[in-house]
Write an enzyme that holds these catalytic residues in place. Sequence first.
Site, PDB file in Angstrom:
ATOM      1  N   SER A 147      47.596  29.501  47.946  1.00  0.00           N
ATOM      2  CA  SER A 147      46.875  29.016  49.140  1.00  0.00           C
ATOM      3  C   SER A 147      47.483  27.686  49.597  1.00  0.00           C
ATOM      4  O   SER A 147      47.617  27.431  50.791  1.00  0.00           O
ATOM      5  CB  SER A 147      45.392  28.797  48.825  1.00  0.00           C
ATOM      6  N   LYS A 176      33.484  25.021  47.705  1.00  0.00           N
ATOM      7  CA  LYS A 176      33.211  26.459  47.623  1.00  0.00           C
ATOM      8  C   LYS A 176      32.179  26.816  48.676  1.00  0.00           C
ATOM      9  O   LYS A 176      31.376  25.966  49.073  1.00  0.00           O
ATOM     10  CB  LYS A 176      32.653  26.824  46.239  1.00  0.00           C
ATOM     11  N   ASN A 219      40.385  42.864  43.638  1.00  0.00           N
ATOM     12  CA  ASN A 219      41.718  42.354  43.940  1.00  0.00           C
ATOM     13  C   ASN A 219      42.379  41.727  42.703  1.00  0.00           C
ATOM     14  O   ASN A 219      43.521  42.037  42.373  1.00  0.00           O
ATOM     15  CB  ASN A 219      41.605  41.330  45.079  1.00  0.00           C
ATOM     16  N   THR A 267      46.708  35.318  42.374  1.00  0.00           N
ATOM     17  CA  THR A 267      45.827  34.967  41.262  1.00  0.00           C
ATOM     18  C   THR A 267      46.251  35.759  40.022  1.00  0.00           C
ATOM     19  O   THR A 267      46.367  35.215  38.917  1.00  0.00           O
ATOM     20  CB  THR A 267      44.352  35.294  41.622  1.00  0.00           C
TER      21      THR A 267
HETATM   22  N1  GLU Z   1      38.668  31.946  45.432  1.00  0.00           N
HETATM   23  C1  GLU Z   1      39.854  31.616  44.730  1.00  0.00           C
HETATM   24  C2  GLU Z   1      39.523  30.766  43.513  1.00  0.00           C
HETATM   25  O1  GLU Z   1      38.426  30.773  43.030  1.00  0.00           O
HETATM   26  C3  GLU Z   1      40.914  31.001  45.633  1.00  0.00           C
HETATM   27  C4  GLU Z   1      40.536  29.703  46.286  1.00  0.00           C
HETATM   28  C5  GLU Z   1      41.515  29.222  47.322  1.00  0.00           C
HETATM   29  O2  GLU Z   1      42.569  29.810  47.478  1.00  0.00           O
HETATM   30  O3  GLU Z   1      41.188  28.231  47.958  1.00  0.00           O
HETATM   31  O4  GLU Z   1      40.369  30.120  42.953  1.00  0.00           O
END
Ligand code: GLU
Length: 418
Positions: free
Chosen positions: A352, A111, A224, A195
């Site tokens: 992703s 992250k 989003n 998501t």
């Molecule tokens: N930020 C999103 C999550 O917390 C997506 C992370 C990603 O696609 O790598 O799952």
Amino acid sequence: MDRDLGNNNVEMLCKTCSKQLDKIENGGSFIGKKDILKSPKKVLTANIPVKMDDGSTEIFPAFRIQYNDARGPTKGGIRFHHTVSQTEVEKMAFLMSIKCAVVDIPFGGGKGGVKADASKLSETEKERLSRSYIKEFHEFIGPEKDIPAPDINTNEQVMGWMMDEYQKINGDYEPGIITGKPLSLGGSKGRSYATSLGGSIVLEQYLEKENKGKVSVAVQGFGNVGSYLAKFLHEKGHKVVAVSDAKGGIYDSNGIDITELFEKYGKDGDLTIMDGVEEITNKDLLELDVDVLVPAAIEDQITTDNVEDIKADIILEMANGPTTPEADEVLEQDYTTVIPDILANAGGVTVSYFEWLQNLSHEYWTENEVNKKLEKYMKKAFKQVIEISEERGVSLRKAAYITGIKRVLEAEKMRGNL
Ligand code: GLU
């Protein structure tokens, strides 16, 4: 309120699943081996100077944390938010490691974050900050190393700037270094709402399993994730009675026309634009008497301060870490079903993964192909988590941890690290 509970949370999350794992393995090979997940493998920190529009220079604390890479390159978003701290990013990176394993995609977890109030940055300042982030951390990022993505207050434009900066430094066209990109730069169809689509699939699977029909829903957060989730549930015939953003919420016991709101809000970002709705606070929204409560904003929203007032039967965690471990214990005792973040919001990182696959093969899929594959991954993960939950008589959160952690530890073991 002390928001810096990251380390404690990671410890506590590990403790919860350790107990379960010990029981499952029944004296088997993983006992005492969870320590490998108690701290991140690599922590990168920097103070990034950014030229502001007025000619001054501001320094932003920035982080990239690669928590676990046993199952593949580390993967996870980058957020711009004023609460970002090393411990917060660490906790999120831990969650990503388990989340990727729950949906069984070949990534570890990471992250990133910048402590910055995104609402105060102009577009040009945001671009300079995004580029500086890559200048700082580019050596540690790569399609087979660590692959960032959007998160709170970062979007496809930010991903585009970051990919461009990476290419400027390294020379090669490598879209697989980052996901959540615009379509014109190698983004995937369906990624923007993945998501939310994933969350709606998981919720519908759960409702079907419980023989429940249409439900009433309150959604906290209209960014989003929250806005698309509300839209999908509305389109599927559920009654979305309340939504909110950081400024506050709106309520209509007859259900809000989310299709109309989606269009109007997109234009001027004001929820109260809707006719005939009652204005409510975010606190009111969490305590509404609805079937399903969806925290889709930031972490630590359901805490010991308000958990006793939560009336929903089902909580669909679309945000990362919206429930504190202490509040989670109370919900479990009250038989509230929590569909945990590492399952409920895993659709984003799953698409992703599809984006990364398309980038590596230079072959692009249709929207229908992406959505069909996402559905397959989400249904499979849901089924596996439900099975563990029923077999072991544990909550969905514990079952998801068991599923994910077992996979990570298995990979560590086969590498010879355990
Ligand atoms: N930020 C999103 C999550 O917390 C997506 C992370 C990603 O696609 O790598 O799952």
